[in-house]
Design an enzyme around this catalytic site. Sequence first.
Site, PDB file in Angstrom:
ATOM      1  N   HIS A  90      63.446 -19.134  -4.160  1.00 33.74           N
ATOM      2  CA  HIS A  90      64.667 -19.875  -3.846  1.00 33.74           C
ATOM      3  C   HIS A  90      65.158 -19.620  -2.418  1.00 33.74           C
ATOM      4  CE1 HIS A  90      68.041 -16.822  -5.110  1.00 33.74           C
ATOM      5  NE2 HIS A  90      67.106 -16.238  -4.386  1.00 33.74           N
ATOM      6  N   GLY A 103      54.060  -4.870   3.765  1.00 35.94           N
ATOM      7  CA  GLY A 103      53.407  -6.116   4.121  1.00 35.94           C
ATOM      8  C   GLY A 103      54.305  -7.299   3.831  1.00 35.94           C
ATOM      9  N   ASP A 104      53.692  -8.468   3.870  1.00 34.37           N
ATOM     10  CA  ASP A 104      54.425  -9.687   3.553  1.00 34.37           C
ATOM     11  C   ASP A 104      53.568 -10.529   2.608  1.00 34.37           C
ATOM     12  OD1 ASP A 104      52.536 -11.120   5.069  1.00 34.37           O
ATOM     13  OD2 ASP A 104      53.802 -11.105   6.850  1.00 34.37           O
ATOM     14  N   PHE A 105      53.950 -11.773   2.424  1.00 34.26           N
ATOM     15  CA  PHE A 105      53.269 -12.602   1.429  1.00 34.26           C
ATOM     16  C   PHE A 105      51.815 -12.889   1.764  1.00 34.26           C
ATOM     17  CE2 PHE A 105      57.775 -13.865   0.759  1.00 34.26           C
ATOM     18  CZ  PHE A 105      57.895 -13.251  -0.479  1.00 34.26           C
TER      19      PHE A 105
END
Length: 146
Positions: A52, A33-35
């Site tokens: 960052h 998945g992702d965020f």
Amino acid sequence: MRGILLERLHAIPAARRMLEDAGYGERCTYRAGDFSDVPPGGDVYILSRVLHDWDDERCREVLRHCSRAMPAHADLLIVERVLPGDGSASLATAWDLHMMCNVGGRERRADHYARLLDDAQLTLVGRSPLPLDGSVLHARREVSPV
């Protein structure tokens, strides 16, 4: 201790091999998945050298996803190089230039991280030093007064 590793699908096989080689593979669940897919209900969430890579707006989005997933008692640990507030020499300064030129991200001062966290209803509650000018920033969800 058990954990969930949220990572992009293509990175999971390498992560699985590394954790298994270190003897921790069976203590980890792997989730592609992702965020936007941050799993709810954890006790501790860790973002290691993630923020960052991104501009401020994308950082706010990532932090908001974490905040929504976190129960009231949870901690968020952010591992990053933090720019010194006094302008003194730091490895983080060189990394700041590198991140801006190569990926559009940046290193930030602790007060900058505090503002990003605040925008996601999170509060910076501590900071611990790591080698090579790194830091662990400790954040918690803001709790509304009853």
